[in-house]
Every structure is written in C-alpha cells, then in structure tokens.
Design an enzyme around this catalytic site. Structure first.
Site, PDB file in Angstrom:
ATOM      1  N   ALA A  63       7.580  21.151  13.454  1.00 20.94           N
ATOM      2  CA  ALA A  63       7.852  22.571  13.238  1.00 20.94           C
ATOM      3  C   ALA A  63       7.638  23.300  14.555  1.00 20.94           C
ATOM      4  O   ALA A  63       6.984  22.781  15.464  1.00 20.94           O
ATOM      5  CB  ALA A  63       6.904  23.112  12.177  1.00 20.94           C
ATOM      6  N   GLU A 110       8.658  14.147   8.872  1.00 17.25           N
ATOM      7  CA  GLU A 110       8.927  14.505   7.475  1.00 17.25           C
ATOM      8  C   GLU A 110      10.437  14.526   7.201  1.00 17.25           C
ATOM      9  O   GLU A 110      10.903  14.071   6.165  1.00 17.25           O
ATOM     10  CB  GLU A 110       8.274  15.855   7.146  1.00 17.25           C
ATOM     11  CG  GLU A 110       6.751  15.715   7.088  1.00 17.25           C
ATOM     12  CD  GLU A 110       6.023  17.046   6.982  1.00 17.25           C
ATOM     13  OE1 GLU A 110       6.340  17.946   7.793  1.00 17.25           O
ATOM     14  OE2 GLU A 110       5.171  17.188   6.100  1.00 17.25           O
ATOM     15  N   GLU A 130      -0.554  17.049  12.689  1.00 21.15           N
ATOM     16  CA  GLU A 130      -0.900  18.426  12.311  1.00 21.15           C
ATOM     17  C   GLU A 130      -2.391  18.742  12.379  1.00 21.15           C
ATOM     18  O   GLU A 130      -2.770  19.854  12.750  1.00 21.15           O
ATOM     19  CB  GLU A 130      -0.381  18.729  10.894  1.00 21.15           C
ATOM     20  CG  GLU A 130       1.127  18.899  10.793  1.00 21.15           C
ATOM     21  CD  GLU A 130       1.878  17.584  10.591  1.00 21.15           C
ATOM     22  OE1 GLU A 130       1.294  16.511  10.832  1.00 21.15           O
ATOM     23  OE2 GLU A 130       3.053  17.650  10.198  1.00 21.15           O
TER      24      GLU A 130
HETATM   25  N1  T1G Z   1       6.666  23.874  18.783  1.00 17.54           N
HETATM   26  C1  T1G Z   1       6.868  24.735  19.800  1.00 17.54           C
HETATM   27  N2  T1G Z   1       6.793  24.408  21.088  1.00 17.54           N
HETATM   28  C2  T1G Z   1       6.500  23.135  21.363  1.00 17.54           C
HETATM   29  C3  T1G Z   1       6.265  22.168  20.352  1.00 17.54           C
HETATM   30  C4  T1G Z   1       6.369  22.587  19.015  1.00 17.54           C
HETATM   31  N3  T1G Z   1       6.192  21.734  18.002  1.00 17.54           N
HETATM   32  N4  T1G Z   1       5.985  21.005  20.958  1.00 17.54           N
HETATM   33  C5  T1G Z   1       6.054  21.218  22.274  1.00 17.54           C
HETATM   34  N5  T1G Z   1       6.348  22.499  22.523  1.00 17.54           N
HETATM   35  C6  T1G Z   1       6.561  23.127  23.844  1.00 17.54           C
HETATM   36  C7  T1G Z   1       5.309  23.128  24.696  1.00 17.54           C
HETATM   37  O1  T1G Z   1       4.546  24.272  24.438  1.00 17.54           O
HETATM   38  C8  T1G Z   1       5.900  23.125  26.092  1.00 17.54           C
HETATM   39  O2  T1G Z   1       6.307  24.441  26.394  1.00 17.54           O
HETATM   40  C9  T1G Z   1       7.156  22.281  25.946  1.00 17.54           C
HETATM   41  O3  T1G Z   1       7.469  22.299  24.548  1.00 17.54           O
HETATM   42  C10 T1G Z   1       6.995  20.837  26.380  1.00 17.54           C
HETATM   43  O4  T1G Z   1       5.847  20.293  25.756  1.00 17.54           O
HETATM   44  C11 T1G Z   1       5.973  21.356   8.716  1.00 17.54           C
HETATM   45  C12 T1G Z   1       3.297  21.872   9.937  1.00 17.54           C
HETATM   46  C13 T1G Z   1       6.283  16.505  21.620  1.00 17.54           C
HETATM   47  C14 T1G Z   1       4.595  14.873  22.531  1.00 17.54           C
HETATM   48  O5  T1G Z   1       2.140  18.956  16.816  1.00 17.54           O
HETATM   49  O6  T1G Z   1       2.695  16.784  20.899  1.00 17.54           O
HETATM   50  O7  T1G Z   1       5.454  20.028  12.127  1.00 17.54           O
HETATM   51  O8  T1G Z   1       4.801  24.929  28.273  1.00 17.54           O
HETATM   52  O9  T1G Z   1       4.532  19.857  27.830  1.00 17.54           O
HETATM   53  O10 T1G Z   1       4.214  16.175  27.373  1.00 17.54           O
HETATM   54  O11 T1G Z   1       4.405  19.624   8.510  1.00 17.54           O
HETATM   55  O12 T1G Z   1       4.715  18.567  23.093  1.00 17.54           O
HETATM   56  O13 T1G Z   1       7.109  24.112  28.703  1.00 17.54           O
HETATM   57  O14 T1G Z   1       6.734  26.408  27.766  1.00 17.54           O
HETATM   58  O15 T1G Z   1       3.729  19.028  25.580  1.00 17.54           O
HETATM   59  O16 T1G Z   1       6.674  15.766  26.911  1.00 17.54           O
HETATM   60  C15 T1G Z   1       3.709  19.104  14.597  1.00 17.54           C
HETATM   61  C16 T1G Z   1       3.346  19.025  19.375  1.00 17.54           C
HETATM   62  C17 T1G Z   1       3.938  20.588  14.458  1.00 17.54           C
HETATM   63  C18 T1G Z   1       3.893  18.198  18.250  1.00 17.54           C
HETATM   64  C19 T1G Z   1       5.974  16.334  24.063  1.00 17.54           C
HETATM   65  N6  T1G Z   1       4.134  18.670  15.903  1.00 17.54           N
HETATM   66  N7  T1G Z   1       3.924  18.643  20.636  1.00 17.54           N
HETATM   67  O17 T1G Z   1       5.034  16.212  25.098  1.00 17.54           O
HETATM   68  O18 T1G Z   1       5.813  18.033  26.711  1.00 17.54           O
HETATM   69  S1  T1G Z   1       3.368  21.190  12.907  1.00 17.54           S
HETATM   70  C20 T1G Z   1       3.307  18.643  16.935  1.00 17.54           C
HETATM   71  C21 T1G Z   1       3.532  17.560  21.319  1.00 17.54           C
HETATM   72  C22 T1G Z   1       4.483  20.644  11.790  1.00 17.54           C
HETATM   73  C23 T1G Z   1       5.155  20.330   9.420  1.00 17.54           C
HETATM   74  C24 T1G Z   1       4.278  20.920  10.389  1.00 17.54           C
HETATM   75  C25 T1G Z   1       4.152  17.345  22.675  1.00 17.54           C
HETATM   76  C26 T1G Z   1       5.251  16.257  22.698  1.00 17.54           C
HETATM   77  P1  T1G Z   1       6.248  25.006  27.869  1.00 17.54           P
HETATM   78  P2  T1G Z   1       4.857  19.317  26.515  1.00 17.54           P
HETATM   79  P3  T1G Z   1       5.437  16.499  26.599  1.00 17.54           P
END
Ligand code: T1G
Length: 711
Positions: A63, A110, A130
């Site tokens: 998300a 998901e 999450e």
């Molecule tokens: N949403 C918004 N922005 C995100 C994002 C996300 N999910 N993931 C990364 N970014 C932005 C981050 O802030 C950065 O921005 C850029 O992307 C690159 O990220 C319904 C409740 C995927 C392994 O927790 O673990 O799904 O600083 O530097 O090292 O159940 O990002 O460049 O402006 O980290 O290559 C669950 C979180 C959400 C994944 C990539 N998902 N992200 O790593 O790049 S909750 C997560 C990561 C959810 C559902 C629910 C990592 C990555 P900027 P980065 P990276």
C-alpha cells in the site's frame, strides 16, 4: 487503461502492468486501474487468461504508506479498501498469474495471493512487513497466507515482518514456480500450461488443507506470542497479527477478513503506528541533505583500511568485509593485531554457531581482511577509518601519516566519538577529504553511523559517506561538529539525570526499570556498566577545566571508578555481576550513593517511574532542541532516527523528539521549567523548545518548514 496500470495483449493472454515508480505502491488509481483491467478481461472473449506484473524494478511493494496519515487525520474519508479488488481478481473466471520480481510486500503480496497462480524471478522476495510500520496486513494477508504457506510460516511472516526469498516461497507454497530468464515470457508459458490443463482457476480462499486443527495450532500460537512479547517488547502489532492469523484457522474466510480489518484499524489509529511510519520516512529523509544535490557524484569504495584493531577497529573491519569490501587492518604492535584478529574470528565463530552465517561465508569474509603492522597497501584504498585510542595528539599523528601514504582522492575518516573533526583534519593537506564516521558498539550489530561533517568536508565526501553507509547496511545520519556531536552530547544529559535521580533517592534498579519499561533496550546505569564507567571518568577528568563553576555534577560514578568499579569488565559497577554477567543489585552501591548524597547535602525522597522517565527523556529532548537550533542536527527526525538506531530508544515511540510531540511541547516545556526551578540552570528550556511550545507547534512542524525550504 490509466497511466498507472496498462493492459496489453500477447495473443490470447492479457498482460496487466503496474507502472507507479519507484516501487509500484498501491497509490490511489492503482487498485482502480487493476480492477478496470480485470473487468475488461472478463468481457474480452479473445482473452483466455492474464499475467499481472510490475513495471520497472519491482512488483507491487505494498500500500502507499503516505496515504495512512491522510486516513488517520481524517483528510481522506475512506480507508484502504483493497478487499473488493482482491475479490474481483480471485473471482475472475479466467486465470490470473502474478509474475513477481523485486519485492511483493504487504498489499503487493496480498494482491499476488488473490491471483490464481504466482511465479517469481529467482531474486524476488515476498513478505508481510506491516508490523514494522505498527500495523498488520489489511487486505486478507493474514487469511490467505496460512492457506498457502501453512499456519506456522504465516504466523512467523506476519508477526515478524521478515521477507522470504523466492526459493523458500516456492518451498512453502506461496509461489508455484521460479522462472529463470525472462519473467513475463515464463509467466505466459506457465499460464498456457494451466489453460491447457483446463482446470478451474484455483482460489486461495478455498484452500483449507493447511489450516491445521486447534490442537496442533494452539502451541504454534502460544510460542509465537511468547516470542513476539520478547522480541517486540511493548509493541501491539505483532500480537494483533498473530490474533488475525488465528482467526483464519477458526473462522470462515470472510469473517476472518472482517476480524483482520478490525485489528488493522486498531493498529493503524494507534500512536505506535504513527511513530513507526514517522521513522520509515525518517530513515529515508536523513540521506537528503539540503545543500548536497541528489546527483552529487559519489566515490566508489573498492578497498578500505582500518587503523587500530581494538574493539571498535576490529568490529569496523567486520562491517566492511560483511559488505564484501576488502580491508587492510593495521595495528602498531603484533600482539594487539593478533588480539584484534582473534576477536574477529571468535565473533564470526559464534555467528556460525547461532546460524546467522554459514562457515563458507565466514571463510570468504576472513579472506578479505589483510592484517599489517605498517602502511603497506594504504596507497590503494579508497577510504580509511581511523579507530585508534581517543586522544587528539595521537589522532593528528595518524592523520598526518595517512595524508602522506593515501592517494589524493581517498576519504580519511575518523571514528572519534567526541573530538574536534576540524582539528583532526588540520593535520592533513586535504581537510576536504576528512570526515567523522562514528560507529556504535558493537559496530557489526548497531545500525547507526554518525557522519560528522567538518567545516571543510566536501559535499562529495558527505554524499559518498551516506552511500557507503547504506552499502554497509547502516543508517548514516549527518551531524555537525561540536563536542560529543549529537550522540554523546545528548546522551551525556540523559546519563547525568539518571545519576542525579539516584542521588535524590531512586534506587539503581528503579531508574533502570523505569526506562526499560518505557521501552529502552537497557536502563542507563546498566548501559554505563556495559560500556565501561572509566571512559566517562577519564573524559571528565580531561575536560574538568572546561566545566563552568557552580553547576551540579553527578558524583557517584566517579566514586565507583575510584574504587575500581568500571562496570562489567571489572565485575562491578552500578551492579555486581555474577559469572554469567547477570547484574545483581549491590547494597554497597546504595550505601555509597546515600553517603555521597548526605555529604553533598542532597535531600532524598521517593521518586516514581513517571518522574524518572520525564527527567531523563526530557533532558534528551531539551538538548535535542539546542542541537537543532545550532543546526548540529538538520531535522528533529534525524535525532529520532539516530536515537532509535544507536541508543536503543524504542522505535514504537518514534524517537525522543517525536515522543515529545506526542506528549505535547507545551506540557514538556512546563515540566522543563519546573525542573529548572527545582534543579537549576542545566534545565533552562532551549529557546527553540520555548518558541515551538508557545506557538502551539511541534518538532514535526519544525521539520516541515525545513523540508519546504528545501523544495
Ligand atoms: N509507500 C510509499 N512510498 C514508498 C513505499 C510505500 N509502500 N515503499 C517505498 N516508498 C518510497 C520511499 O519512501 C522512497 O522514497 C522510495 O519509495 C524508494 O524506497 C494493505 C497495510 C520496497 C524494499 O512496508 O520496504 O501494504 O525517499 O529507498 O531500498 O496490507 O522501500 O525516494 O522519496 O526504501 O529499493 C507494506 C516498504 C505497506 C514496503 C524498496 N509495504 N518499502 O527498497 O528503496 S503496508 C512495505 C520497502 C500495506 C496492506 C498494507 C522498501 C523496498 P524517496 P527505498 P529500496
């Protein structure tokens, strides 16, 4: 379709591609786009099935985390409602294959699990991370994952948040096939095979075989809860995730999803989740330095050297070789060098024993370390980390040598925790290549790297340090040059208060227990014993002449040191230590404290945990505000990221500055003023704290202003 989601055809197969860089998050428009594509496929008679794939570097990484704050603040009316989309995909009569590369995380996994089949590139990872954001999967992840991977694996993945690699995902049933080579082509072949078999598209919700029975599941949930309480002490999300997976084993699919949704909302609206999301973006923001453009060239580090093979030097050498960077390790005498190498071998051996590394990995890493007593090999290295004894004259001598033997482009860094980096740089002919790289003990474990920018440090050197930190698996936080920088300067205030509290009547265990229960990894006095009380004692003696007269100073630590009680290493400090290094409260220490307090005329009284926490944490906050005002730290969130990664501050409270915001700066300021009246000038509120409190603002507002100025 839309710009975010495209629909193309390859013969009788439709290809749905998500294009929402950088990580294909499910931002507004993406779920709608996928939904519209599914509708179109249903209607198109020339299409027999579809592949869902991510454009760019990854499948859907979840998300859009930026949306959560909009929901909890009421700015966005509706939540993240992915369930109807997933029903739509799963209910599609034509098979849909998720083709996964990069990371299918959170909502991404998901979505994939709602597809009828999943194939993955060998390097792909899947996970439900999450809980790291203080929430739980909110789109059926806790219901579908146990149906694919079994209860044990699902509980582990949802409660701990760690990803699994493609191979393991295949083994446990999350993924159906690994595709070597072209992922899309492989996914289409896989789909055609399935179509040829003529089977009805399998729905994950119908797969109940792996859900176990109450008898076998009960111990799995009990063990998971026990582990979560230990590993994620104080956090609510891991326990909620376990509850949600348990619901999958006891309730029909749809009811289970409703239970998951309830738990998801409770977590999303909690302070814990807001704090953890603050840190998620904070960890990325710290690498953005206003006066250093994003495209600043960075030096590629191919070889490194470490000077000094003491505890820190040896640990730093391990950090480099863990990242695959060959490192020359220099010591002045052979015995010290051998001690350092022995410490490294011992450390690695215990990692192998605990299953963290394989023997083969360790053997390869050890090959990367080249021990030396001289400066041979230094002319080839791209960076040096100086980690010799903390004394200015010695550091200057080493830097003058390094300047002579290293190539001009090499970065010369110092692991000093408190000495003036400009003075160190002045011993070289290239102060612009000199910078502080302060690691935290033990360096191979702690994630923080304090990057101290001297007045001459070049932008390229700062940018290279940040990039290197990331490569080393660290979070680099850039700070300005001042005594103690950010880490030790703030920590000194915290330690000072902890000691005043015992002088005023709290016991050693009361102080430590109050802060441990607040969520700190360890109490301050136990931490002092671990790092060695003699270090501070030596520094206090050295800088005594700089202390202003008439200011209250802690007294007991010096008395303990005079008695040879340096902490764990001498078997006694604030506590006594038994053979297995367990702390035992020591009546002798309480006696010394009482005696010292009496002699100093300090009135003793009972102190409760609330006051202990306020005195120590607000001391951090007040000093943090000074540091921000002096621009030693760029943003409040930098301090938060710093304290969580280097000082055991609980992540679910967001770091000290964020915590102060949640208490309310008005209230914090009132308490600080109150402490000033009762305890003296060291509690005078920082002007920035006063200003923000009076304006009804927060540290987050302060950061927003800095961000706006940059943009
Ligand atoms: N949403 C918004 N922005 C995100 C994002 C996300 N999910 N993931 C990364 N970014 C932005 C981050 O802030 C950065 O921005 C850029 O992307 C690159 O990220 C319904 C409740 C995927 C392994 O927790 O673990 O799904 O600083 O530097 O090292 O159940 O990002 O460049 O402006 O980290 O290559 C669950 C979180 C959400 C994944 C990539 N998902 N992200 O790593 O790049 S909750 C997560 C990561 C959810 C559902 C629910 C990592 C990555 P900027 P980065 P990276």
């Amino acid at each position: 379709m839309t710009e975010l989601v495209s629909l193309t055809k390859q013969g009788d197969v439709a290809v749905i591609t998500v294009n929402n860089p950088p990580v294909n998050a499910l931002s507004p428009g993406v779920p709608e786009g996928i939904g519209a594509a599914i509708q179109a496929i249903r209607k198109d008679d020339s299409v027999r099935g579809a592949v869902l794939i991510g454009g760019g570097r990854t499948f859907i990484a979840g998300a859009d985390i930026k949306e959560f704050a909009k929901i909890t603040s009421g700015q966005r009316e509706r939540g993240i409602e992915l369930l109807p989309l997933l029903d739509e995909i799963e209910g599609c009569p034509k098979p849909v294959v998720a083709a996964i590369h990069g990371t299918a995380f959170g909502g991404g996994l998901e979505v994939a699990m709602a597809c009828h089949y999943r194939v993955a590139a060998p390097s792909a990872q899947v996970g439900q991370p999450e809980v790291k954001l203080g929430i739980i999967p909110g789109a059926g992840g806790t219901q579908r994952l146990p149906r694919l991977a079994g209860v044990q694996k699902a509980v582990e993945m949802c409660a701990e948040g760690s990803p699994v690699r493609a191979e393991e995902a295949l083994r446990c049933g999350i993924v159906d096939r690994i595709i070597e080579g072209d992922l899309l082509a492989g996914a289409i072949l896989f789909l055609r095979d399935a179509l040829d078999r003529g089977e009805r598209p399998p729905r994950t919700r119908d797969k109940n075989e792996k859900l176990g029975d109450p008898e076998t599941n009960a111990p799995v949930f009990a063990a998971a809860r026990e582990a979560a309480r230990k590993k994620f002490r104080g956090m609510m999300a891991p326990l909620a995730a376990i509850d949600a997976v348990e619901a999958a084993t006891g309730l029909p699919f749809e009811e289970g999803c409703r239970r998951e949704a309830e738990l998801f909302r409770q977590c999303l609206f909690s302070e814990q989740s807001k704090a953890l999301i603050h840190l998620f973006f904070g960890e990325r923001e710290v690498a953005k330095i206003p006066d250093i453009p994003k495209d600043t060239p960075v030096l590629e580090v191919r070889k490194a050297a470490v000077v000094g093979a003491g505890t820190m030097g040896a640990g730093i050498a391990m950090v480099y070789c863990n990242a695959g960077i060959p490192v020359v390790l220099k010591e002045a005498d052979a015995a010290a060098l051998e001690r350092g190498l022995a410490a490294i071998r011992k450390n690695y051996a215990s990692s192998v024993k605990r299953g963290r590394f394989t023997g083969e990995f360790v053997a390869q890493r050890l090959e990367l370390i080249r021990p030396t007593l001289g400066y041979d090999g230094f002319s080839e290295v791209d960076i040096v980390v100086e980690a010799v004894f903390e004394g200015m004259e010695l550091k200057k001598q080493v830097f003058a040598e390094l300047d002579r033997v290293c190539k001009p482009a090499a970065i010369l860094s110092s692991n000093t925790s408190s000495l003036d980096i400009d003075a160190i740089a002045s011993a070289t002919s290239r102060p612009e290549r000199v910078i502080g790289h302060h690691f935290f003990a033990p360096p191979n474990v702690m994630r923080l790297l304090e990057i101290v920018r001297g007045k001459a440090s070049a932008g390229e050197v700062v940018a290279s340090s940040l990039a290197l930190a990331r490569r080393l698996g660290k979070v680099g936080v850039v700070v300005g040059n001042c005594r103690g920088f950010v880490g030790n300067r703030m920590y000194a205030q915290y330690q000072r208060e902890a000691q005043f509290l015992v002088e005023e009547g709290a016991s050693v265990t009361e102080v430590d227990a109050a802060l441990y229960n607040f969520g700190m990894a360890m109490g301050p006095l136990a931490t002092g014993d671990l790092s060695g009380l003699d270090v501070g004692w030596r520094i206090r003696k050295e800088f005594k002449h700089l202390e202003p007269e008439g200011v209250r100073r802690p007294l007991v630590a010096d008395r303990l040191c005079e008695m040879g009680r340096f902490g764990q290493k001498t078997g006694a400090g604030w506590y006594r230590y038994d053979e297995s290094r367990r702390p035992v409260p020591d009546p002798e220490v309480e006696r010394i404290i009482e005696e010292t307090a009496r002699a100093a005329g300090i009135e003793r009284r009972a102190l409760d945990a609330g006051e202990i926490v306020e005195r120590t944490i607000f001391a951090l906050v007040n000093e943090g505000a000074h540091i921000l005002q002096e621009r030693i730290a760029l943003r409040a969130v930098d301090i938060d990221v710093f304290y969580v990664n280097g000082y055991g501050s609980p992540a679910y409270r967001g770091g000290p500055m964020w915590y102060a915001d949640t208490v309310g700066l008005g209230k914090v300021c009132d308490r600080v003023r109150d402490f000033e009246r009762r305890h003296g000038a060291h509690w005078t509120p920082a002007p920035l704290l006063l200003r923000l409190a009076e304006a009804g603002k927060t540290f987050a507002d302060f950061d927003a202003q800095i961000r706006a100025a940059r943009e």
